[in-house]
Design an enzyme around this catalytic site. Structure first.
Site, PDB file in Angstrom:
ATOM      1  CD  GLU A  34      32.704  17.215 -43.876  1.00 52.06           C
ATOM      2  OE1 GLU A  34      33.319  17.296 -44.941  1.00 52.06           O
ATOM      3  OE2 GLU A  34      31.962  16.311 -43.641  1.00 52.06           O
TER       4      GLU A  34
ATOM      5  NE  ARG B  54      34.605  13.930 -49.172  1.00 55.07           N
ATOM      6  CZ  ARG B  54      33.711  13.048 -48.469  1.00 55.07           C
ATOM      7  NH1 ARG B  54      33.105  13.638 -47.596  1.00 55.07           N
ATOM      8  NH2 ARG B  54      33.708  12.077 -49.052  1.00 55.07           N
TER       9      ARG B  54
ATOM     10  CD1 TRP C 204      32.805   3.425 -41.267  1.00 54.28           C
ATOM     11  CD2 TRP C 204      30.950   4.988 -41.725  1.00 54.28           C
ATOM     12  NE1 TRP C 204      32.368   3.538 -42.711  1.00 54.28           N
ATOM     13  CE2 TRP C 204      31.669   4.686 -42.977  1.00 54.28           C
ATOM     14  CE3 TRP C 204      29.889   5.920 -41.450  1.00 54.28           C
ATOM     15  CZ2 TRP C 204      31.204   5.160 -44.005  1.00 54.28           C
ATOM     16  CZ3 TRP C 204      29.528   6.581 -42.778  1.00 54.28           C
ATOM     17  CH2 TRP C 204      30.121   6.058 -44.067  1.00 54.28           C
TER      18      TRP C 204
ATOM     19  CG  HIS D 119      33.121  10.230 -41.957  1.00 52.51           C
ATOM     20  ND1 HIS D 119      32.447   9.042 -41.426  1.00 52.51           N
ATOM     21  CD2 HIS D 119      32.091  10.685 -42.514  1.00 52.51           C
ATOM     22  CE1 HIS D 119      31.227   8.971 -41.856  1.00 52.51           C
ATOM     23  NE2 HIS D 119      31.135  10.135 -42.789  1.00 52.51           N
TER      24      HIS D 119
ATOM     25  CE1 TYR E 204      32.498   8.876 -45.519  1.00 57.09           C
ATOM     26  CE2 TYR E 204      34.305  10.563 -45.778  1.00 57.09           C
ATOM     27  CZ  TYR E 204      33.081  10.005 -45.844  1.00 57.09           C
ATOM     28  OH  TYR E 204      31.964  11.034 -46.564  1.00 57.09           O
TER      29      TYR E 204
ATOM     30  CG  ASP F 162      34.363  13.915 -44.079  1.00 52.93           C
ATOM     31  OD1 ASP F 162      34.533  14.024 -42.781  1.00 52.93           O
ATOM     32  OD2 ASP F 162      33.095  13.716 -44.515  1.00 52.93           O
TER      33      ASP F 162
ATOM     34  CD  GLU G  48      28.981  16.604 -49.071  1.00 49.59           C
ATOM     35  OE1 GLU G  48      28.401  17.016 -47.847  1.00 49.59           O
ATOM     36  OE2 GLU G  48      29.647  15.625 -49.137  1.00 49.59           O
TER      37      GLU G  48
ATOM     38  NE  ARG H  87      30.163  18.719 -43.513  1.00 48.90           N
ATOM     39  CZ  ARG H  87      29.714  18.763 -44.734  1.00 48.90           C
ATOM     40  NH1 ARG H  87      29.446  19.637 -45.535  1.00 48.90           N
ATOM     41  NH2 ARG H  87      29.394  17.361 -45.282  1.00 48.90           N
TER      42      ARG H  87
ATOM     43  CD  GLU I 258      28.953  14.459 -42.408  1.00 48.16           C
ATOM     44  OE1 GLU I 258      29.212  15.085 -43.475  1.00 48.16           O
ATOM     45  OE2 GLU I 258      29.008  13.205 -42.290  1.00 48.16           O
TER      46      GLU I 258
END
Ligand code: CS2
Ligand code: MG
Length: 402
Positions: free
Chosen positions: A236, A147, A402, A212, A159, A210, A339, A283, A262
Site C-alpha cells: 500500500e 495487514r 510520514w 505509508h 509507522y 502499508d 479495511e 483506497r 486513502e
C-alpha cells in the site's frame, strides 16, 4: 422533503470525530462523517459557516444536484477540506433517502453483489516475534486477511506500531510528535518480516503491508520485487501519489499488487493510475472522496480497468463512514477488500450501529438508511481534544513523508 436544519457535532470519545446531521421538515434525519484527522475543525467550520446556509430549504432527495451545487458552485474545487464536507452532505442525504424508502442504503445502490464484505485486520508489533504473534491472533479471530507492520531495528518509531497494548491509533494528543526515519534500515528489514510470516503461517492467509508514502518509485520497485516470493495481497501507498506517472516505474519492476488512494479526494487524483492500470486497488473513501455518489464514480472508472476497491477504514473514520463504506462495498461489483480497525468502546456507544463483524466478514445490516445513529447527549460529554498525526524526519533532520 425540505432540509430545515444542519448541525455539526464535534466529539472525542477516544479520538476526534466531526459529524454532520441534516434534518428534513418531516423530522427525518441523516448523518455524514466529516472527520479529517488532525484538521477536524477546518471541516467543521466549512460546513457550519459556508455549507449549512446553502442546504436549508433544499429538497433532500436531490442528492446529485446538491453534490454538483456544492462542488461546482463553490468555484474552488477539490482538496481534502472541501471534499470531506461534500462527502458528509452526500452521505447524510443517502441516509435520509434510505430512511424515507424504508430500505438499507445498499438496496438503493443496486442491492447486494455478495453475501458479506471481506475485511482485513491490523496486526503490529515492535519486534518480529511480536508481529508474528499478532498476525497469528488475528488469523485465529477469523480474519482471512491481515495487514502486518513491524518495528524496524535501529528505529525508535515505525509507522503503524502501537505504543502500548491498545490497538494502533495514528493521532496523538497535543502537538505533532517527531519521529526519525531511515529508508535504508526499512528496506533492509521488511522482506525478512514476510519471509518469517510465510514460513510460520503458510500461504492461506492474505497478507498486506502499508509503506505509508515513504519510498521513491525505484525504491518501491525494489521492495515490491523483494516481496514477490511472499505473495502479498497488496503493498500500500509505496510512494506519495501526487505524481501519478511515477507509478509507471514501480510497475516496470514488480508484480506485487499495489493499493493507493486513502488520501485522494476525487476521481482526478487517480484517473491516470486507474486508466493506465498502474494500481490494483483504489483506497479512496466515502469520507474523504466526496461521499457515496463520488466513490461510485471512482469505482465505475476502476471497473473498466480491472482495478478493485479497497476502502480506507482506519479508526479516524467514524462509524458513520464505516457504515457507508459497508453499504458501498456490499453493492459495488468490483469490490476488493475493506479495511477494518475496531473503534473504542466509547466510540461504539456514541455511534450505535447496525453493522456487524463475524469471523473476517462484515455486513451493514438491514436497518433503513445507513443504520448508524449518534447519541448527542453522550457525544457532548466527550469534548474536542486537539491531536495531530506525527511527522517524520531523516537522520539529518530533513522532513520526510510520514
Ligand atoms: C492508514 C492510516 O489505515 C491506513 O492504511 O494509512 O493509519 C492513516 O495513517 C490514518 O488514517 C491517517 O489519518
Ligand atoms: Mg494506509
Amino acid at each position: 422533503m425540505r432540509i430545515v436544519d444542519a448541525q455539526v457535532i464535534v466529539c472525542s470519545p477516544g479520538r476526534n470525530f466531526v459529524t454532520l446531521k441534516l434534518v428534513t421538515e418531516d423530522g427525518v434525519h441523516g448523518l455524514g462523517d466529516a472527520t479529517l484527522n488532525g484538521r477536524e475543525l477546518a471541516v467543521a467550520s466549512y460546513l457550519r459557516d459556508h455549507v449549512a446556509p446553502l442546504l436549508i430549504g433544499r429538497d433532500a432527495r436531490r442528492i446529485e444536484d446538491t453534490w454538483q451545487y456544492l462542488y461546482k458552485g463553490a468555484y474552488w474545487r477539490r482538496g481534502p477540506v472541501t471534499m470531506t464536507a461534500i462527502g458528509a452532505v452526500d452521505t447524510a442525504l443517502w441516509d435520509i433517502l434510505g430512511k424515507v424508502a424504508n430500505l438499507p442504503v445498499y438496496q438503493l445502490l443496486g442491492g447486494a453483489s455478495r453475501e458479506a464484505v471481506t475485511v482485513y485486520a491490523h496486526a503490529n508489533g515492535r519486534t518480529l516475534d511480536d508481529t508474528v504473534a499478532a498476525v497469528g491472533r488475528q488469523a485465529e479471530a477469523g480474519y482471512t486477511a491481515v495487514r502486518a507492520q513491524c518495528g524496524v531495528p535501529g528505529l525508535e518509531h515505525a509507522y503503524g506500531i502501537a505504543t502500548n497494548d491498545a490497538p494502533y491509533e495514528p493521532a496523538e494528543k497535543g502537538l505533532p510528535p517527531e519521529t526519525v526515519w531511515s529508508t535504508e534500515r526499512y528496506l533492509d528489514f521488511v522482506p525478512s518480516v514476510f519471509d518469517r510470516l510465510r514460513r510460520e503461517l503458510g500461504f492461506d492467509l492474505l497478507l498486506l503491508h502499508d509503506v505509508h508514502h515513504r519510498l521513491t518509485p525505484i525504491e518501491a520497485g525494489r521492495l515490491g520485487r523483494a516481496l514477490e516470493p511472499h505473495a502479498l495481497f497488496w503493498m500500500e501507498d509505496p510512494v506519495p501519489a501526487e505524481h501519478q506517472e511515477a507509478y509507471r516505474i514501480i510497475r516496470q519492476h514488480t508484480t506485487t499488487p499495489i493499493a493507493a488512494g486513502e488520501v485522494f479526494n476525487s476521481i482526478f487524483d487517480c484517473q491516470l493510475l486507474i486508466q493506465e492500470g498502474l494500481i490494483d486497488y483504489i483506497r479512496a473513501t466515502v469520507a474523504h472522496a466526496g461521499g457515496i455518489s463520488h466513490l461510485r464514480r471512482i469505482a465505475g472508472l476502476a471497473e473498466l480497468h480491472h482495478v478493485r476497491t479497497g476502502a480506507h477504514g482506519a479508526t479516524d473514520l467514524s462509524p458513520i463512514a464505516m457504515a457507508a463504506a459497508l453499504h458501498f462495498d456490499l453493492s459495488v461489483h468490483n469490490f476488493g477488500i475493506q479495511e477494518h480497525m475496531p473503534h473504542t468502546a466509547d466510540t461504539d456507544r456514541v455511534f450505535p450501529h447496525a453493522y456487524r463483524f463475524e469471523r473476517g466478514f462484515m455486513h451493514p445490516g438491514e436497518a433503513p438508511g445507513l443504520g448508524v445513529e449518534i447519541d448527542q447527549g453522550l457525544a457532548a460529554t466527550f469534548p474536542y481534544d486537539r491531536a495531530y498525526l506525527p511527522v517524520a524526519r531523516r537522520g539529518d533532520g530533513t522532513l520526510h513523508s510520514w
